[in-house]
Write a protein that holds these residues in place. Structure first.
Motif, PDB file in Angstrom:
ATOM      1  N   ASN A   6       0.815  -1.214   0.000  1.00 32.68           N
ATOM      2  CA  ASN A   6       0.000   0.000   0.000  1.00 32.68           C
ATOM      3  C   ASN A   6       0.853   1.270   0.000  1.00 32.68           C
ATOM      4  O   ASN A   6       0.332   2.380   0.089  1.00 32.68           O
ATOM      5  N   GLU A   7       2.170   1.089  -0.114  1.00 26.09           N
ATOM      6  CA  GLU A   7       3.069   2.237  -0.137  1.00 26.09           C
ATOM      7  C   GLU A   7       3.918   2.299  -1.401  1.00 26.09           C
ATOM      8  O   GLU A   7       4.585   3.301  -1.654  1.00 26.09           O
ATOM      9  N   VAL A   8       3.904   1.219  -2.190  1.00 28.04           N
ATOM     10  CA  VAL A   8       4.777   1.129  -3.362  1.00 28.04           C
ATOM     11  C   VAL A   8       3.948   1.002  -4.626  1.00 28.04           C
ATOM     12  O   VAL A   8       2.989   0.221  -4.685  1.00 28.04           O
ATOM     13  N   GLU A   9       4.290   1.768  -5.636  1.00 28.45           N
ATOM     14  CA  GLU A   9       3.620   1.683  -6.929  1.00 28.45           C
ATOM     15  C   GLU A   9       4.144   0.475  -7.706  1.00 28.45           C
ATOM     16  O   GLU A   9       5.278   0.021  -7.502  1.00 28.45           O
ATOM     17  N   ILE A  10       3.323  -0.072  -8.603  1.00 28.32           N
ATOM     18  CA  ILE A  10       3.722  -1.241  -9.382  1.00 28.32           C
ATOM     19  C   ILE A  10       4.938  -0.932 -10.251  1.00 28.32           C
ATOM     20  O   ILE A  10       5.800  -1.801 -10.448  1.00 28.32           O
ATOM     21  N   ASP A  11       5.051   0.289 -10.751  1.00 25.06           N
ATOM     22  CA  ASP A  11       6.228   0.647 -11.538  1.00 25.06           C
ATOM     23  C   ASP A  11       7.511   0.496 -10.728  1.00 25.06           C
ATOM     24  O   ASP A  11       8.570   0.144 -11.273  1.00 25.06           O
ATOM     25  N   GLU A  12       7.435   0.764  -9.433  1.00 26.49           N
ATOM     26  CA  GLU A  12       8.603   0.582  -8.576  1.00 26.49           C
ATOM     27  C   GLU A  12       8.937  -0.897  -8.408  1.00 26.49           C
ATOM     28  O   GLU A  12      10.113  -1.276  -8.330  1.00 26.49           O
ATOM     29  N   LEU A  13       7.906  -1.741  -8.351  1.00 24.01           N
ATOM     30  CA  LEU A  13       8.137  -3.185  -8.294  1.00 24.01           C
ATOM     31  C   LEU A  13       8.813  -3.685  -9.569  1.00 24.01           C
ATOM     32  O   LEU A  13       9.685  -4.562  -9.524  1.00 24.01           O
ATOM     33  N   ILE A  14       8.405  -3.123 -10.697  1.00 27.35           N
ATOM     34  CA  ILE A  14       9.006  -3.508 -11.972  1.00 27.35           C
ATOM     35  C   ILE A  14      10.512  -3.229 -11.949  1.00 27.35           C
ATOM     36  O   ILE A  14      11.315  -4.031 -12.437  1.00 27.35           O
ATOM     37  N   VAL A  15      10.898  -2.112 -11.360  1.00 31.09           N
ATOM     38  CA  VAL A  15      12.319  -1.774 -11.255  1.00 31.09           C
ATOM     39  C   VAL A  15      13.049  -2.806 -10.386  1.00 31.09           C
ATOM     40  O   VAL A  15      14.158  -3.239 -10.718  1.00 31.09           O
ATOM     41  N   LEU A  16      12.442  -3.216  -9.287  1.00 28.55           N
ATOM     42  CA  LEU A  16      13.055  -4.217  -8.416  1.00 28.55           C
ATOM     43  C   LEU A  16      13.251  -5.537  -9.160  1.00 28.55           C
ATOM     44  O   LEU A  16      14.289  -6.191  -9.024  1.00 28.55           O
ATOM     45  N   VAL A  17      12.250  -5.926  -9.944  1.00 29.23           N
ATOM     46  CA  VAL A  17      12.362  -7.158 -10.726  1.00 29.23           C
ATOM     47  C   VAL A  17      13.490  -7.027 -11.745  1.00 29.23           C
ATOM     48  O   VAL A  17      14.316  -7.943 -11.913  1.00 29.23           O
ATOM     49  N   LYS A  18      13.543  -5.887 -12.419  1.00 29.15           N
ATOM     50  CA  LYS A  18      14.561  -5.655 -13.448  1.00 29.15           C
ATOM     51  C   LYS A  18      15.962  -5.685 -12.847  1.00 29.15           C
ATOM     52  O   LYS A  18      16.912  -6.192 -13.453  1.00 29.15           O
ATOM     53  N   ASN A  19      16.101  -5.160 -11.632  1.00 30.39           N
ATOM     54  CA  ASN A  19      17.403  -5.162 -10.964  1.00 30.39           C
ATOM     55  C   ASN A  19      17.904  -6.580 -10.715  1.00 30.39           C
ATOM     56  O   ASN A  19      19.118  -6.832 -10.720  1.00 30.39           O
ATOM     57  N   ASN A  20      16.986  -7.504 -10.478  1.00 30.75           N
ATOM     58  CA  ASN A  20      17.382  -8.896 -10.249  1.00 30.75           C
ATOM     59  C   ASN A  20      17.577  -9.667 -11.551  1.00 30.75           C
ATOM     60  O   ASN A  20      18.474 -10.502 -11.653  1.00 30.75           O
ATOM     61  N   LEU A  21      16.738  -9.378 -12.541  1.00 32.49           N
ATOM     62  CA  LEU A  21      16.878 -10.085 -13.812  1.00 32.49           C
ATOM     63  C   LEU A  21      18.116  -9.620 -14.576  1.00 32.49           C
ATOM     64  O   LEU A  21      18.820 -10.434 -15.193  1.00 32.49           O
ATOM     65  N   TYR A  22      18.390  -8.320 -14.520  1.00 37.68           N
ATOM     66  CA  TYR A  22      19.497  -7.744 -15.283  1.00 37.68           C
ATOM     67  C   TYR A  22      20.319  -6.837 -14.361  1.00 37.68           C
ATOM     68  O   TYR A  22      20.279  -5.610 -14.477  1.00 37.68           O
ATOM     69  N   PRO A  23      21.081  -7.410 -13.418  1.00 39.41           N
ATOM     70  CA  PRO A  23      21.780  -6.605 -12.411  1.00 39.41           C
ATOM     71  C   PRO A  23      22.856  -5.687 -12.982  1.00 39.41           C
ATOM     72  O   PRO A  23      23.241  -4.727 -12.324  1.00 39.41           O
ATOM     73  N   ASP A  24      23.343  -5.977 -14.179  1.00 44.97           N
ATOM     74  CA  ASP A  24      24.411  -5.166 -14.754  1.00 44.97           C
ATOM     75  C   ASP A  24      23.911  -3.967 -15.548  1.00 44.97           C
ATOM     76  O   ASP A  24      24.695  -3.171 -16.064  1.00 44.97           O
ATOM     77  N   LEU A  25      22.571  -3.851 -15.651  1.00 39.18           N
ATOM     78  CA  LEU A  25      22.006  -2.736 -16.415  1.00 39.18           C
ATOM     79  C   LEU A  25      21.578  -1.610 -15.481  1.00 39.18           C
ATOM     80  O   LEU A  25      21.248  -1.823 -14.320  1.00 39.18           O
ATOM     81  N   ASN A  26      21.523  -0.414 -16.009  1.00 44.48           N
ATOM     82  CA  ASN A  26      21.014   0.732 -15.266  1.00 44.48           C
ATOM     83  C   ASN A  26      19.496   0.717 -15.364  1.00 44.48           C
ATOM     84  O   ASN A  26      18.936   0.931 -16.439  1.00 44.48           O
ATOM     85  N   THR A  27      18.815   0.433 -14.234  1.00 46.74           N
ATOM     86  CA  THR A  27      17.355   0.279 -14.281  1.00 46.74           C
ATOM     87  C   THR A  27      16.626   1.438 -13.624  1.00 46.74           C
ATOM     88  O   THR A  27      15.488   1.323 -13.246  1.00 46.74           O
ATOM     89  N   SER A  28      17.283   2.546 -13.441  1.00 39.55           N
ATOM     90  CA  SER A  28      16.607   3.688 -12.822  1.00 39.55           C
ATOM     91  C   SER A  28      15.506   4.193 -13.729  1.00 39.55           C
ATOM     92  O   SER A  28      15.611   4.173 -14.956  1.00 39.55           O
ATOM     93  N   LEU A  29      14.423   4.655 -13.115  1.00 44.79           N
ATOM     94  CA  LEU A  29      13.288   5.173 -13.899  1.00 44.79           C
ATOM     95  C   LEU A  29      13.633   6.502 -14.550  1.00 44.79           C
ATOM     96  O   LEU A  29      14.376   7.285 -13.972  1.00 44.79           O
TER      97      LEU A  29
END
Length: 366
Positions: free
Chosen positions: A343-366
């Motif tokens: 209830n405090e985090v937007e889904i777009d922020e979750l997408i960034v967390l997923v991307k950080n784990n799937l592709y840790p070497d990429l810059n995933t900042s919004l």
């Protein structure tokens, strides 16, 4: 999209029901009595034992049957293995899947099981406690300080050294799996033992190669490719989980953000999907097989539950979704894992967390 107001209202209603629930009232009263009766059980330092090599037999008391609580013992077991390398460990738990969970821990010699409902099985309960009392241990530990039944079992055990908690280690640590480790280290160092100084280990189920291969085959059979895989788990007790609409929105965002990634759902023991099987689903009644399935995926997203800790113990990066539970106390903490308040985090922020784990070497900042 955040959790909608209807869910928040439902949670508030549920909380009111819990407050009015007679069982909850009785349980609270029972705990108050237990707290009073166990006040006399204190830490005990043994005589004639002053070296780590002197500790040969250890008892861990955690009279509980819940999957998550049993998995959260794994860091403590690993701590004892490294601190007392010549020791053997017995576990006192409630009837559960504990034997399966610890099967690849050679130091765990026996799992002693109390009946889940002692008032329905008083004879078995008493026999188990008498059996416990008849055994001699060098060290007995109550794994959770606020667990009064664990405190009682530790107190009545026939152990030379007893640790029931009540130690301020000076380390500000709230996680339930780590608290006991820092407190135990402080206690042991105060009575002359050499204790660890490293960061406590993560949960590790120690899945075998055969189990991992089997889990990988199950995932491949459903995906039919070698692409990265996101694993979803949507069930939890009470009002912990987001709405089905929230999950559908997350699923659509994941599909859009990761078109070349598999998305699968793991089902609970009830074998039902709250997601109407929109994603391919896997189901197993074998807890280690379920862990091996999750271990063969790249990111786990799931509600605060035993399955969340199972994912963590499979060493898969885990995103734990919390509502009103204390995240600092129960969050997954293996590498790459985080806890978020839905209830405090937007889904777009979750997408960034997923991307950080799937592709840790990429810059995933919004």
């Amino acid at each position: 999209m955040k959790i909608d107001e209807n869910l928040m209202d439902a949670q508030e209603t549920q909380n009111k029901k819990i407050k009015m629930n007679p069982r909850k009232i009785i349980r609270t009263a029972t705990r108050g009595v237990a707290r009073y009766l166990t006040a006399g059980f204190n830490n005990k330092s043994g005589k004639g034992i002053s070296n780590n090599d002197d500790i040969k037999t250890i008892l861990i008391c955690r009279p509980n049957h819940r999957l998550g609580n049993l998995l959260l013992l794994l860091p403590l077991i690993q701590e004892l293995e490294s601190t007392f390398p010549n020791s053997e460990i017995d576990l006192l738990v409630n009837q559960s899947c504990a034997i399966q969970l610890y099967k690849n821990y050679d130091t765990v010699k026996e799992v002693i099981e109390l009946p889940r409902k002692p008032f329905r099985n008083p004879i078995k309960y008493i026999r188990t406690l008498l059996r416990l009392r008849s055994r001699k241990y060098d060290l007995a530990i109550s794994a959770v300080e606020e667990c009064f039944y664990g405190r009682v079992c530790t107190g009545i055990s026939n152990a030379k050294i007893k640790f029931v908690g009540d130690m301020d280690s000076g380390v500000k640590e709230r996680h339930i799996a780590k608290q006991v480790i820092y407190s135990l280290r402080f206690f042991l160092s105060n009575i002359g033992f050499k204790s660890n100084v490293s960061t406590p280990d993560s949960l590790d189920l120690r899945l075998s190669n055969d189990e991992l291969i089997h889990g990988g085959n199950m995932v491949y059979n459903i995906t039919q490719n070698g692409l990265p895989t996101i694993c979803l788990y949507m069930h939890a007790t009470c009002a912990k989980y987001p709405t089905e609409g929230w999950w559908l929105d997350l699923y659509e965002h994941l599909q859009k953000a990761f078109p070349d990634v598999n998305i699968i759902e793991v089902l609970p023991k009830e074998n039902v999907s709250k997601f109407d099987l929109r994603a391919p689903a896997l189901y197993s009644t074998d807890i280690r097989e379920m862990a091996a399935i999750i271990a063969s995926t790249d990111v786990f997203i799931g509600t605060d539950s035993g399955l969340m800790h199972l994912a963590s113990s499979s060493l898969t990066p885990t995103i734990g979704l919390f509502s009103d539970t204390d995240t600092e106390k129960y969050k997954p903490y293996n590498e790459g894992s985080v806890a978020v308040k839905t209830n405090e985090v937007e889904i777009d922020e979750l997408i960034v967390l997923v991307k950080n784990n799937l592709y840790p070497d990429l810059n995933t900042s919004l």
